[in-house]
Design a protein around this motif. Structure first.
Motif, PDB file in Angstrom:
ATOM      1  N   ASP A   6       0.887  -1.163   0.000  1.00  0.00           N
ATOM      2  CA  ASP A   6       0.000   0.000   0.000  1.00  0.00           C
ATOM      3  C   ASP A   6       0.922   1.209   0.000  1.00  0.00           C
ATOM      4  N   ILE A   7       1.036   1.850  -1.155  1.00  0.00           N
ATOM      5  CA  ILE A   7       2.009   2.925  -1.320  1.00  0.00           C
ATOM      6  C   ILE A   7       1.289   4.256  -1.357  1.00  0.00           C
ATOM      7  N   GLY A   8       1.553   5.076  -0.365  1.00  0.00           N
ATOM      8  CA  GLY A   8       0.909   6.375  -0.267  1.00  0.00           C
ATOM      9  C   GLY A   8       1.925   7.505  -0.215  1.00  0.00           C
ATOM     10  N   GLY A   9       1.430   8.704  -0.117  1.00  0.00           N
ATOM     11  CA  GLY A   9       2.284   9.885  -0.096  1.00  0.00           C
ATOM     12  C   GLY A   9       3.067  10.056   1.189  1.00  0.00           C
ATOM     13  N   THR A  10       2.555   9.532   2.297  1.00  0.00           N
ATOM     14  CA  THR A  10       3.239   9.694   3.582  1.00  0.00           C
ATOM     15  C   THR A  10       3.811   8.401   4.137  1.00  0.00           C
ATOM     16  N   LYS A  11       3.201   7.259   3.762  1.00  0.00           N
ATOM     17  CA  LYS A  11       3.725   5.989   4.269  1.00  0.00           C
ATOM     18  C   LYS A  11       3.538   4.876   3.252  1.00  0.00           C
ATOM     19  N   ILE A  12       4.383   3.868   3.395  1.00  0.00           N
ATOM     20  CA  ILE A  12       4.353   2.685   2.539  1.00  0.00           C
ATOM     21  C   ILE A  12       4.240   1.475   3.445  1.00  0.00           C
ATOM     22  N   LYS A  13       3.247   0.653   3.205  1.00  0.00           N
ATOM     23  CA  LYS A  13       3.071  -0.585   3.964  1.00  0.00           C
ATOM     24  C   LYS A  13       3.343  -1.748   3.029  1.00  0.00           C
ATOM     25  N   LEU A  14       4.230  -2.658   3.443  1.00  0.00           N
ATOM     26  CA  LEU A  14       4.545  -3.848   2.666  1.00  0.00           C
ATOM     27  C   LEU A  14       4.332  -5.074   3.541  1.00  0.00           C
ATOM     28  N   ALA A  15       3.842  -6.141   2.917  1.00  0.00           N
ATOM     29  CA  ALA A  15       3.621  -7.386   3.647  1.00  0.00           C
ATOM     30  C   ALA A  15       3.897  -8.570   2.736  1.00  0.00           C
TER      31      ALA A  15
END
Length: 64
Positions: A6-15
């Protein structure tokens, strides 16, 4: 295994998920500050150092 992001402007979540039959299990997940990296490649390389990813095959997708 499935790499999800989930790649956003303030944070990136990877799983990373493991598949067993029809069930997905979370193997590992991490959250990164988008501002701490100069490129998405740098984020992936950092994630790779934290997680053992088998194989060299991959695919990517994007949607709104």
């Amino acid at each position: 295994m499935i790499l999800e992001g989930d790649i956003g402007g303030t944070k990136i979540k990877l799983a990373v998920f493991k598949i067993e039959g029809e069930i997905l299990y979370v193997e590992s997940q991490h959250e990164f500050s988008s501002h701490a990296f100069s490129s998405f490649t740098e984020v992936i390389r950092t994630f790779e150092k934290q997680v053992c990813l088998p194989g060299n095959d991959g695919a990517a997708g994007a949607w709104p």
